[in-house]
Write a protein that holds these residues in place. Sequence first.
Motif, PDB file in Angstrom:
ATOM      1  N   ASP A  45      -8.006  -1.191  17.899  1.00 53.30           N
ATOM      2  CA  ASP A  45      -7.784  -1.054  16.458  1.00 53.30           C
ATOM      3  C   ASP A  45      -7.844   0.384  15.964  1.00 53.30           C
ATOM      4  O   ASP A  45      -7.212   0.714  14.970  1.00 53.30           O
ATOM      5  CB  ASP A  45      -8.801  -1.896  15.680  1.00 53.30           C
ATOM      6  CG  ASP A  45      -8.631  -3.388  15.937  1.00 53.30           C
ATOM      7  OD1 ASP A  45      -7.607  -3.778  16.534  1.00 53.30           O
ATOM      8  OD2 ASP A  45      -9.528  -4.161  15.541  1.00 53.30           O
ATOM      9  N   THR A  51      -2.158  -5.915  12.903  1.00 56.28           N
ATOM     10  CA  THR A  51      -1.217  -6.431  11.918  1.00 56.28           C
ATOM     11  C   THR A  51      -1.837  -7.637  11.214  1.00 56.28           C
ATOM     12  O   THR A  51      -2.253  -8.597  11.855  1.00 56.28           O
ATOM     13  CB  THR A  51       0.108  -6.830  12.592  1.00 56.28           C
ATOM     14  OG1 THR A  51       0.634  -5.685  13.263  1.00 56.28           O
ATOM     15  CG2 THR A  51       1.119  -7.322  11.581  1.00 56.28           C
ATOM     16  N   GLN A  52      -1.897  -7.544   9.888  1.00 56.16           N
ATOM     17  CA  GLN A  52      -2.447  -8.622   9.066  1.00 56.16           C
ATOM     18  C   GLN A  52      -1.403  -9.723   8.922  1.00 56.16           C
ATOM     19  O   GLN A  52      -0.249  -9.561   9.313  1.00 56.16           O
ATOM     20  CB  GLN A  52      -2.843  -8.078   7.688  1.00 56.16           C
ATOM     21  CG  GLN A  52      -3.835  -6.931   7.743  1.00 56.16           C
ATOM     22  CD  GLN A  52      -5.150  -7.330   8.380  1.00 56.16           C
ATOM     23  OE1 GLN A  52      -5.728  -8.356   8.049  1.00 56.16           O
ATOM     24  NE2 GLN A  52      -5.626  -6.513   9.313  1.00 56.16           N
ATOM     25  N   SER A  53      -1.797 -10.817   8.326  1.00 54.78           N
ATOM     26  CA  SER A  53      -0.884 -11.929   8.118  1.00 54.78           C
ATOM     27  C   SER A  53      -1.031 -12.439   6.691  1.00 54.78           C
ATOM     28  O   SER A  53      -2.144 -12.535   6.176  1.00 54.78           O
ATOM     29  CB  SER A  53      -1.200 -13.043   9.118  1.00 54.78           C
ATOM     30  OG  SER A  53      -0.201 -14.024   9.094  1.00 54.78           O
ATOM     31  N   LYS A  95       4.895 -12.479  10.055  1.00 57.55           N
ATOM     32  CA  LYS A  95       3.561 -12.332   9.459  1.00 57.55           C
ATOM     33  C   LYS A  95       3.615 -12.333   7.928  1.00 57.55           C
ATOM     34  O   LYS A  95       2.588 -12.366   7.269  1.00 57.55           O
ATOM     35  CB  LYS A  95       2.911 -11.015   9.920  1.00 57.55           C
ATOM     36  CG  LYS A  95       2.784 -10.869  11.415  1.00 57.55           C
ATOM     37  CD  LYS A  95       1.589 -11.621  11.908  1.00 57.55           C
ATOM     38  CE  LYS A  95       1.363 -11.326  13.386  1.00 57.55           C
ATOM     39  NZ  LYS A  95       0.131 -11.888  13.865  1.00 57.55           N
ATOM     40  N   GLN A 110      -0.596  -2.078   4.709  1.00 54.35           N
ATOM     41  CA  GLN A 110       0.034  -3.373   4.958  1.00 54.35           C
ATOM     42  C   GLN A 110      -0.026  -4.177   3.666  1.00 54.35           C
ATOM     43  O   GLN A 110      -1.099  -4.374   3.089  1.00 54.35           O
ATOM     44  CB  GLN A 110      -0.671  -4.108   6.092  1.00 54.35           C
ATOM     45  CG  GLN A 110      -0.498  -3.384   7.427  1.00 54.35           C
ATOM     46  CD  GLN A 110      -1.115  -4.136   8.579  1.00 54.35           C
ATOM     47  OE1 GLN A 110      -1.108  -5.365   8.614  1.00 54.35           O
ATOM     48  NE2 GLN A 110      -1.640  -3.390   9.545  1.00 54.35           N
ATOM     49  N   ASP A 112       1.294  -7.651   1.480  1.00 54.25           N
ATOM     50  CA  ASP A 112       1.883  -8.993   1.479  1.00 54.25           C
ATOM     51  C   ASP A 112       3.257  -8.858   0.820  1.00 54.25           C
ATOM     52  O   ASP A 112       3.358  -8.412  -0.334  1.00 54.25           O
ATOM     53  CB  ASP A 112       0.979  -9.953   0.692  1.00 54.25           C
ATOM     54  CG  ASP A 112       1.486 -11.386   0.702  1.00 54.25           C
ATOM     55  OD1 ASP A 112       2.695 -11.604   0.493  1.00 54.25           O
ATOM     56  OD2 ASP A 112       0.653 -12.285   0.900  1.00 54.25           O
ATOM     57  N   LEU A 119      -3.225  -5.670   2.006  1.00 52.69           N
ATOM     58  CA  LEU A 119      -4.039  -6.340   3.019  1.00 52.69           C
ATOM     59  C   LEU A 119      -4.820  -5.365   3.888  1.00 52.69           C
ATOM     60  O   LEU A 119      -5.850  -5.724   4.452  1.00 52.69           O
ATOM     61  CB  LEU A 119      -3.149  -7.222   3.905  1.00 52.69           C
ATOM     62  CG  LEU A 119      -2.321  -8.278   3.166  1.00 52.69           C
ATOM     63  CD1 LEU A 119      -1.351  -8.956   4.128  1.00 52.69           C
ATOM     64  CD2 LEU A 119      -3.226  -9.298   2.509  1.00 52.69           C
ATOM     65  N   SER A 120      -4.303  -4.138   3.993  1.00 55.46           N
ATOM     66  CA  SER A 120      -4.964  -3.169   4.867  1.00 55.46           C
ATOM     67  C   SER A 120      -4.494  -1.758   4.516  1.00 55.46           C
ATOM     68  O   SER A 120      -3.317  -1.538   4.234  1.00 55.46           O
ATOM     69  CB  SER A 120      -4.615  -3.480   6.329  1.00 55.46           C
ATOM     70  OG  SER A 120      -4.993  -2.436   7.188  1.00 55.46           O
TER      71      SER A 120
END
Length: 178
Positions: A45, A51-53, A95, A110, A112, A119-120
Amino acid sequence: MGTRSIAKSIRGYRKIHKYLGLTIALLLIISAITGILLAWKKDIDVLQPPTQSADNKTLNGYQPVSKLAEAAVQAVDSLNLSADNLDRIEYRPSKGIAKVLFDSGNWEVQVDATTLKVLSVAKRHSDWIESLHDGSIVSDFFKLFSMNLLGFGLLVLILSGVWLWWGPKKIRGLKKKS
């Protein structure tokens, strides 16, 4: 070809092999270490954020690129990054997200893709490691020069190494015949 000419050739190739090897050793060490790190970038990491979802993974509700970029810029507001610092936006339809990448500081946001929820926010160390790996961290000319030096240098080292191994065998074979 007589044994003397073969021995003279081997001595010459030994010098070429030695000095070329010393010359490209630093490039090889850097390339090897960074190559190992890049091979692990998806698994560590610190090198590249996971990678987020998102919940919604359908393309129908994706927000426009300008809104994705705006949400990402707001997320890194404290870093003084703007839309001018955007490098690229990578969509991950499986994702339901978009990765917004900045060229300053190797930051990644990241988002949505449908709700614009951040998300990140994280640093992508893999990007600067990759530019070190291929030499583009210095300049595009250095990248071209160093990668060609490395490629051609390795070919010469392989060929001279084969001759340094095979030449003495040939001399021994000639001496047995005479």
